[in-house]
Design a protein around this motif. Structure first.
Motif, PDB file in Angstrom:
ATOM      1  N   ARG A  59      60.071  15.150  16.953  1.00 57.31           N
ATOM      2  CA  ARG A  59      59.002  14.056  17.646  1.00 57.31           C
ATOM      3  C   ARG A  59      58.452  13.433  16.016  1.00 57.31           C
ATOM      4  O   ARG A  59      58.427  13.568  15.256  1.00 57.31           O
ATOM      5  N   THR A 101      47.699  13.606  13.058  1.00 55.04           N
ATOM      6  CA  THR A 101      48.040  13.170  14.024  1.00 55.04           C
ATOM      7  C   THR A 101      47.642  12.385  14.485  1.00 55.04           C
ATOM      8  O   THR A 101      48.312  11.110  15.943  1.00 55.04           O
ATOM      9  N   LEU A 134      54.550  27.474  13.101  1.00 60.15           N
ATOM     10  CA  LEU A 134      55.174  26.707  13.740  1.00 60.15           C
ATOM     11  C   LEU A 134      56.121  25.723  13.059  1.00 60.15           C
ATOM     12  O   LEU A 134      57.056  25.225  13.996  1.00 60.15           O
ATOM     13  N   ALA A 183      53.422  15.534  10.639  1.00 62.31           N
ATOM     14  CA  ALA A 183      51.956  15.389  10.726  1.00 62.31           C
ATOM     15  C   ALA A 183      51.916  16.519   9.930  1.00 62.31           C
ATOM     16  O   ALA A 183      50.782  16.956   9.535  1.00 62.31           O
ATOM     17  N   LEU A 184      52.967  17.959  10.726  1.00 55.23           N
ATOM     18  CA  LEU A 184      52.953  18.898  10.515  1.00 55.23           C
ATOM     19  C   LEU A 184      53.811  19.146   8.838  1.00 55.23           C
ATOM     20  O   LEU A 184      53.683  19.523   7.632  1.00 55.23           O
ATOM     21  N   GLU A 218      55.103  13.340  15.008  1.00 56.67           N
ATOM     22  CA  GLU A 218      53.825  14.204  15.532  1.00 56.67           C
ATOM     23  C   GLU A 218      54.104  14.991  14.156  1.00 56.67           C
ATOM     24  O   GLU A 218      53.700  15.617  13.949  1.00 56.67           O
ATOM     25  N   ALA A 270      50.858  27.795  10.029  1.00 61.87           N
ATOM     26  CA  ALA A 270      51.697  26.243   9.552  1.00 61.87           C
ATOM     27  C   ALA A 270      53.337  26.868   9.898  1.00 61.87           C
ATOM     28  O   ALA A 270      54.479  26.084  10.558  1.00 61.87           O
ATOM     29  N   PHE A 286      44.555  24.497   4.430  1.00 61.07           N
ATOM     30  CA  PHE A 286      44.587  24.823   5.304  1.00 61.07           C
ATOM     31  C   PHE A 286      43.879  25.557   6.109  1.00 61.07           C
ATOM     32  O   PHE A 286      43.122  26.848   5.997  1.00 61.07           O
ATOM     33  N   GLN A 287      43.958  25.637   7.786  1.00 59.19           N
ATOM     34  CA  GLN A 287      42.971  26.586   8.109  1.00 59.19           C
ATOM     35  C   GLN A 287      43.559  28.076   8.246  1.00 59.19           C
ATOM     36  O   GLN A 287      43.501  28.560   8.261  1.00 59.19           O
ATOM     37  N   SER A 288      45.110  27.764   8.718  1.00 60.19           N
ATOM     38  CA  SER A 288      46.609  29.072   8.323  1.00 60.19           C
ATOM     39  C   SER A 288      47.424  28.310   8.300  1.00 60.19           C
ATOM     40  O   SER A 288      48.385  27.897   8.693  1.00 60.19           O
ATOM     41  N   ARG A 338      55.924  26.132  22.373  1.00 56.37           N
ATOM     42  CA  ARG A 338      54.685  26.274  21.743  1.00 56.37           C
ATOM     43  C   ARG A 338      53.596  24.419  22.007  1.00 56.37           C
ATOM     44  O   ARG A 338      54.594  23.427  22.129  1.00 56.37           O
ATOM     45  N   ASP A 339      52.837  24.688  21.849  1.00 56.29           N
ATOM     46  CA  ASP A 339      52.249  23.888  21.392  1.00 56.29           C
ATOM     47  C   ASP A 339      52.475  23.047  20.229  1.00 56.29           C
ATOM     48  O   ASP A 339      52.887  23.447  19.296  1.00 56.29           O
ATOM     49  N   HIS A 340      53.375  21.999  20.195  1.00 51.08           N
ATOM     50  CA  HIS A 340      53.538  21.304  18.736  1.00 51.08           C
ATOM     51  C   HIS A 340      52.797  20.731  17.754  1.00 51.08           C
ATOM     52  O   HIS A 340      53.219  20.033  16.624  1.00 51.08           O
ATOM     53  N   THR A 341      51.437  20.309  18.582  1.00 50.63           N
ATOM     54  CA  THR A 341      49.846  19.788  17.722  1.00 50.63           C
ATOM     55  C   THR A 341      49.974  20.721  16.326  1.00 50.63           C
ATOM     56  O   THR A 341      49.544  21.786  16.405  1.00 50.63           O
ATOM     57  N   PRO A 342      49.777  20.273  15.365  1.00 46.99           N
ATOM     58  CA  PRO A 342      49.531  21.349  13.962  1.00 46.99           C
ATOM     59  C   PRO A 342      48.000  21.456  14.089  1.00 46.99           C
ATOM     60  O   PRO A 342      47.202  22.523  13.164  1.00 46.99           O
ATOM     61  N   ARG A 343      47.320  21.087  14.662  1.00 48.43           N
ATOM     62  CA  ARG A 343      46.222  20.263  14.223  1.00 48.43           C
ATOM     63  C   ARG A 343      44.866  21.963  14.137  1.00 48.43           C
ATOM     64  O   ARG A 343      44.528  22.072  12.875  1.00 48.43           O
ATOM     65  N   GLU A 344      45.543  23.016  15.208  1.00 50.94           N
ATOM     66  CA  GLU A 344      44.515  23.745  14.209  1.00 50.94           C
ATOM     67  C   GLU A 344      44.784  25.516  13.393  1.00 50.94           C
ATOM     68  O   GLU A 344      44.296  25.710  12.895  1.00 50.94           O
ATOM     69  N   TRP A 345      46.077  24.447  12.625  1.00 47.78           N
ATOM     70  CA  TRP A 345      47.401  25.142  11.471  1.00 47.78           C
ATOM     71  C   TRP A 345      46.244  24.119  10.090  1.00 47.78           C
ATOM     72  O   TRP A 345      45.573  24.971   8.983  1.00 47.78           O
ATOM     73  N   LEU A 346      46.410  22.881  10.060  1.00 49.97           N
ATOM     74  CA  LEU A 346      46.039  21.929   8.866  1.00 49.97           C
ATOM     75  C   LEU A 346      45.140  21.993   8.628  1.00 49.97           C
ATOM     76  O   LEU A 346      43.540  22.405   9.616  1.00 49.97           O
TER      77      LEU A 346
END
Lengths: 465, 231, 238
Positions: A245, B180, A52, A250-251, A247, A49, A43-45, B38-46
């Motif tokens: 949602r 995503t 969120l 995806a998390l 999406e 994660a 994971f980047q973080s 918040r922005d719900h796109t997890p891209r920055e963490w995954l």
């Protein structure tokens, strides 16, 4: 008198004394830690994660009515039937009714802890239905007539030898010490069951409000077969499973896989939005979705512990819990073992009956640190202790702590008492470790330190004034 | 008399009324209160994914290796056919199940095994007796090495899970960077007319239920092959 | 700086040398140390057992004792966490809530205070031996203290740090838990001590004396020659 608490102590005593079992569980988990850490590192973080994920669950749980209705309307529009079950009994009765009305004979199940919670198999078997657990671990414990040992790894307490013996006895297979061969034996048996079953029962890991789908996470493919071949699919899930949602998956899919099994993704993550649709060539003719409350709304009403409804049942808190690792899954006597079980069982099954699980913790916080959705688990154990003591104090504890608090708020008497302790301390070796020893709970297994000749208080007073 | 729905929704509304829960506190920022959504796109963490197609294909290939997915880049359909014929010969396959798409048809052109097509339905035992299932897919996910399949793109629900070897034929244009993007693609493609079945397949079926030791082919396919063709 | 010493009750009664080591380290750095004598117990035993009224009674003594202090430093992650993390919860809605928050803000765990507040990591200490470090859970997870003790130990001449596999695993003390569920507590202690043994260290060091009491209890029962010392005692060695 046997109580849940005395039973827990008895079982915990038995399991902690079983050093072979403890070593076996430790070994079984060691591979998990390594894989989990590797997956986290990809994971980047991981912390970002988690934040969120916690936010998303917060939003879902605090608007549960809105998202549940959205989910139900969307999936009903595609022909699924929703059943809202306020209690376990109503859920069981509904599923029995579906089986009866459709002339069901054979039922195949994929792993669902929610069905364990409502004792669905017992109810179905009592009515004469053959019920087969298809998840390998679940199948093994079903053959042994045991509940799951761990909410994600149901048969983690068993050695391959025990499983081989079991298969030999129950299935007539040849003995083997190869996990692969054992898996293939179960595969062959279960293949027939999938093809013959007319009802498949599954759980769900998530329900997506936006698109009206349930999502099932698995590795074996048994849930996919359970939901593809039989003509009826029943999914049973707690009302807290909803995500706003599509999406969000995806998390949550990679987080569940990482925390639960140390995988970046499990093998199959499948989204089901209704029974077979016009133009589709297979899938069940009927899909029933049972939304179970069963006192989850009581957890919801406790704002302090509402975050427990964000639980994704990954089992990460069990895997790191030093209590679980030593007492094992069966000591708890609950559907949900480990820290999450200790927190929520008092809400689901009665605080006074189950408060001992909240007391049986050193509050080390490893669970909270491991939780992918940041449930404040070990602090909730503290809150359960507080709530239990406030509702019904244990007299001996109440009196002791009243005395303690009084002593601590009268320093001069406290220091006098400590001096008295020093006077009597030389007598301790006489009773040390015997039933007369007031410190027996400690000294049976550990040495107790001596008080210092004089306290720091006294030494400071003497040297600095 | 109130039904279960009314009872449960009333309980929920009662539980939530004027009874706010503490917000989860962020562990990665210093600000105490985050009132803005918040922005719900997890891209920055995954896990990170490169932007270029070749980076994504490389990542998919690396992930496949770890997952024990047999991933092949095929320059031409002829290459793909060659790989298939080796599999057929090695496994002495007698019967292969598939559904009709231009690519599955082209792949099976010179094949001599018996073919079961699920296009208009199938008998369960018939499908179960097949040596392999060949399907298309919605997309490939570089980030995790997953393949998104659906009822329409994979010949129904069972074709991709019942036979012991699953072969996926895909095009490089079907590569997406992450989960995503895969879910966005499904939403764009189907709007609110989703198929009843969508699945991320990430490697061949597996279990660790006996002493946490990995065994492939628990209930689903023991082998998963991905044939990736250029567009 | 004028520093008020917070000495947890069991350190006061059983391990006064730990408190003296803290005094020595802080004074050598040129700070003025005082010891508010009105202090007794922070109230953690009743708090952890669920008796919050009784915990508040004890905690009010601490609020009074440290009312005029500038900063409060204690050699126990657990007792400091009680003040820093749990007092604000314990006094929520109470007339002394503000005071509890003030005390929480000015209270520090010893190693964290040295590294993060004073900015010192080298205290000129000398200690010959192989050492393994046990992270007390409250210090580690309530206060986030992990790097600090290691930064301090890294600058002790002659000291070799051998990390144990189970450094972050709970020793099994947990206050009243240790006597309410002695078998589980002891099993955890066994896991911890086996991990300590595995390192080959001569000394186990921690920033929490309560953990050390539990660990020492097992080591003594096993007749082990491994010594146990508080971090402050190591840092005060010359």
């Amino acid at each position: 008198m046997t109580t849940f608490a005395s039973e827990f102590k008895k079982m915990a005593g038995r399991y902690t004394a079983d050093l072979t079992h403890r070593a076996f569980i430790k070994k079984a988990l060691s591979g998990y830690y390594q894989k989990r850490d590797d997956s986290k590192a990809s994971f980047q973080s991981w912390q970002g994660a988690r934040d969120l994920a916690a936010e998303t669950k917060y939003e879902a749980v605090n608007h549960l009515d809105r998202y549940l209705v959205e989910f139900a309307e969307k999936i009903e529009a595609r022909g699924a039937k929703i059943f809202w079950a306020p209690s376990a009994r109503e859920a069981r009765d509904y599923i029995l009714g579906v089986a009866r009305e459709n002339g069901v004979r054979s039922i195949i199940k994929s792993k669902t802890m929610t069905s364990e919670e409502i004792h669905l198999n017992d109810a179905l078997e009592k009515e004469g239905y053959g019920v087969f657990e298809s998840d390998l671990g679940e199948y093994i414990v079903q053959l042994r007539k045991e509940p799951p040992y761990h909410l994600v790894f149901p048969a983690m307490h068993l050695t391959r030898g025990q499983i081989s013996d079991l298969f030999q006895k129950e299935l007539g297979s040849a003995p083997t010490d190869s996990p692969e061969e054992l898996t293939m034996i179960a595969r062959r048996v279960m293949r027939r069951k999938y093809c013959e079953a007319d009802m498949g029962i599954s759980g769900a890991n998530f329900a997506v409000a936006e698109t009206g789908m349930i999502s099932i996470t698995e590795n074996e493919g048994n849930a996919r077969l359970t939901t593809s071949l039989p003509r009826i699919h029943v999914a049973i899930l707690g009302i807290e499973k909803v995500l706003p949602r599509l999406e969000d998956l995806a998390l949550f899919l990679p987080m569940l896989a990482t925390a639960g099994a140390g995988q970046q993704m499990t093998c199959y993550n499948t989204m089901y939005g209704g029974p077979r649709q016009p133009g589709e060539i297979d899938g069940p003719e009927q899909m029933h979705v049972v939304l179970l409350d069963n006192r989850r709304t009581e957890l919801l009403a406790d704002a302090e512990q509402r975050d427990t409804l964000g639980c994704i049942r990954c089992g990460a808190c069990l895997n790191v819990c030093p209590i679980f690792k030593n007492v094992g899954g069966y000591s708890y006597g609950t559907t949900y073992q480990g820290p999450i079980g200790s927190v929520i069982t008092p809400h689901l099954r009665g605080l006074q009956d189950w408060k001992h699980l909240s007391a049986a913790s050193s509050l080390c916080g490893a669970c909270t640190e491991a939780c992918p959705v940041k449930i404040d688990l070990h602090h909730h154990l503290l809150q359960n202790r507080r709530n239990a003591a406030a509702a019904k104090p244990v007299m001996i504890e109440k009196i002791s702590f009243l005395g303690f608090a009084w002593l601590m708020s009268h320093p001069s008497i406290y220091h006098l008492a400590a001096k008295l302790g020093r006077v009597f301390q030389p007598l301790h070796p006489i009773v040390n470790g015997t039933f007369l020893d007031p410190l027996i709970a400690w000294t049976r297994s550990r040495a107790f330190p001596n008080l210092a000749p004089t306290s720091f208080h006294e030494q400071w007073k003497k040297s600095r004034k | 008399m109130s039904d279960g729905k009314t009872i449960i929704l009333n309980r929920i509304r009662e539980a939530l009324r004027e009874n706010p829960a503490p917000r989860p506190h962020a562990s990665h920022t210093s600000s105490d209160q985050e009132e803005t959504p918040r922005d719900h796109t997890p891209r920055e963490w995954l896990p990170k994914v490169g932007e270029r197609l070749d980076e994504q294909i490389d990542l998919f290939a690396r992930q496949s290796e770890g997952l024990k997915t047999e991933f092949h880049r095929c320059g031409t359909m002829e290459d793909a056919r060659a790989i298939l014929s080796v599999l057929v010969a090695e496994g002495a396959w007698k019967k292969i199940a598939t559904h009709t798409t231009p690519d599955t048809s082209a792949l099976l052109e010179k094949n001599r095994a018996e073919i079961l097509k699920t296009d208009t339905g199938y008998q369960i035992d018939d499908l179960e007796s097949c040596d392999a299932g060949i399907t298309g897919c919605e997309c490939l996910v570089a980030q995790t090495g997953a393949i998104l399949v659906s009822a329409p793109s994979a010949g129904g629900r069972a074709l991709s899970v019942l036979p012991p070897h699953h072969i996926i034929i895909a095009r490089t244009s079907q590569m997406v960077p992450d989960l995503t993007a895969a879910l966005e693609l499904a939403k764009e493609r189907y709007g609110n007319k989703f198929p009843s079945f969508l699945s991320f397949i990430t490697g061949p079926s597996r279990t660790g239920d006996i002493e946490r030791i990995l065994v492939l082919g628990a209930h689903g396919p023991k082998r998963l092959t991905v044939l990736l063709l250029e567009d | 700086m004028r520093i008020s010493l917070f000495v947890p009750c069991f350190v006061d009664q059983i391990y006064p040398q730990v408190a003296w080591s803290v005094v020595r380290v802080l004074e050598e750095l040129g700070h003025q140390v005082d010891f508010p004598e009105g202090q007794s117990c922070c109230g953690q035993p009743p708090f952890n057992t669920g008796y919050w009224d009784e915990a508040r009674t004890a905690a009010r003594v601490a609020l009074a004792a440290f009312r005029d202090s500038e900063v409060v430093v204690g050699p126990s992650g657990s007792c400091v966490a009680m003040m820093k993390v749990f007092y604000p919860q314990l006094f929520k809605g109470d007339s002394q809530e503000l005071e509890a928050r003030e005390l929480a803000a000015k209270t520090h765990e010893f190693s964290s205070f040295l590294v993060n507040t004073l900015g010192v990591t080298d205290l000129g200490a000398k200690f010959e031996g192989k050492v393994t470090f046990h992270d007390g859970c409250h210090g580690l997870r309530e206060l986030g203290v992990k790097k600090e003790p290691r930064a301090l130990l890294a600058n002790v001449r002659g000291l070799e740090l051998l990390e144990m596999a189970e450094a972050e695993s709970c020793c099994g003390f947990g206050g009243t838990f240790a006597v309410k569920f002695p078998t589980i507590s002891t099993a955890m202690d066994e896991v911890k001590c086996a991990s300590i043994l595995e390192t080959g260290a001569d000394v186990v060091v921690s920033n929490d004396s309560s953990c050390l009491m539990q660990i020492r209890g097992m080591l003594d029962k096993q007749k082990s020659t491994i010594r146990s010392l508080h971090l402050a005692e190591v840092l005060a060695s010359r």
